[in-house]
Write a protein that holds these residues in place. Structure first.
Motif, PDB file in Angstrom:
ATOM      1  N   THR A 100      24.358 -22.039 -39.468  1.00 41.04           N
ATOM      2  CA  THR A 100      24.183 -21.442 -38.096  1.00 41.04           C
ATOM      3  C   THR A 100      24.740 -20.135 -37.930  1.00 41.04           C
ATOM      4  N   ARG A 102      25.119 -17.490 -34.886  1.00 39.15           N
ATOM      5  CA  ARG A 102      25.140 -16.838 -33.402  1.00 39.15           C
ATOM      6  C   ARG A 102      25.459 -15.683 -32.899  1.00 39.15           C
ATOM      7  N   LYS A 139      21.825 -13.310 -27.566  1.00 38.74           N
ATOM      8  CA  LYS A 139      22.338 -14.731 -27.121  1.00 38.74           C
ATOM      9  C   LYS A 139      21.634 -15.658 -27.795  1.00 38.74           C
ATOM     10  N   THR A 140      21.418 -15.783 -28.899  1.00 41.97           N
ATOM     11  CA  THR A 140      20.484 -16.770 -29.583  1.00 41.97           C
ATOM     12  C   THR A 140      21.072 -17.291 -30.878  1.00 41.97           C
ATOM     13  N   THR A 141      20.839 -18.602 -31.507  1.00 44.75           N
ATOM     14  CA  THR A 141      21.424 -18.950 -32.565  1.00 44.75           C
ATOM     15  C   THR A 141      20.183 -19.483 -33.359  1.00 44.75           C
TER      16      THR A 141
END
Length: 229
Positions: A100, A102, A139-141
């Motif tokens: 992931t 972020r 502000k996304t993952t």
């Protein structure tokens, strides 16, 4: 005392000293050429100093406006279904990861123009893959799924002894590195390319028929924006 003259009109008075010729000594920097060079060097120094100050102020203002935060990389899951050596020291492997990424920034987007993932065991690389480039918004993952599958000859003095220890424990210490080529986006402005490196030190249990000695624990990776590839 009266001056004397001979019969032929010659002058026999006191001797007249010869005329002295004046010479101008040119010292270092004393001439027009030295003065010109000094002015040029001074001007160049002032221009360089002004440019450095301007760039520093621009970067400081940019930082105050954007307030950038480090991008966060985590390996949240790892499945290792094959990891064994054959008699000729060839490693056979099958490793699947969930990664992931972020982006916590409110005003910065990121272009991942190149993502190269390398898997290492005991300091030796055994696999390299290239992942699909993408753009990451504010502000996304994003989740990536690198899979390392194949075989590779590995040699080393302590390699087999370390492998036997980790085989007994059922957990292998594998390092994954990401070599990135990224650009940041602020509004309509796009920066030049950066080449950060991400390092993830993993302890991956071997899974046999869906069973493993222990569960994999999420690992946060380290990122260095200024490390050379």
């Amino acid at each position: 005392m009266s001056e004397k003259q001979g019969l032929n009109g010659a002058y026999y008075g006191p001797s007249i000293p010869p005329k002295r010729e004046s010479y101008q000594s040119v010292g270092r920097g004393g001439g027009p050429l030295g003065c010109c060079c000094s002015c040029i060097f001074g001007l160049v120094f002032k221009l360089i100093f002004t440019a450095i100050v301007f760039m520093g102020l621009a970067f400081f203002v940019f930082w105050l406006i954007v307030k950038p935060n480090r991008v966060k990389f985590h390996v949240t899951d790892a499945t290792l279904t094959q990891f064994n050596f054959s008699s000729d020291s060839t490693l056979h492997y099958n490793l699947a990861l969930n990664l992931t990424i972020r982006n916590p920034n409110k005003k910065l987007g990121i272009y991942y123009d190149r993502i190269e993932a390398r898997a290492n065991y005991e300091g030796q690389r055994f696999s390299t893959i290239t992942l699909t480039p993408f753009y990451q918004g504010h502000k996304t993952t994003n989740v990536l799924n690198p899979v390392f599958n194949g075989q590779q000859l590995l040699v080393g003095s302590n390699l087999q002894s370390e492998y036997q220890k980790q085989t007994s424990a059922g957990v292998y210490e594998i390092e994954m590195k990401l070599y990135l080529r990224i650009r940041f986006k602020f509004g309509r402005i796009k920066t030049g390319k950066f080449k950060p490196r991400v390092e993830c030190d993993l302890k991956v249990p071997l899974s046999t028929n869906g069973n493993s000695a222990t569960t994999f624990e999420t690992k946060r990776c380290k990122i260095d924006y200024f490390k050379s590839i």
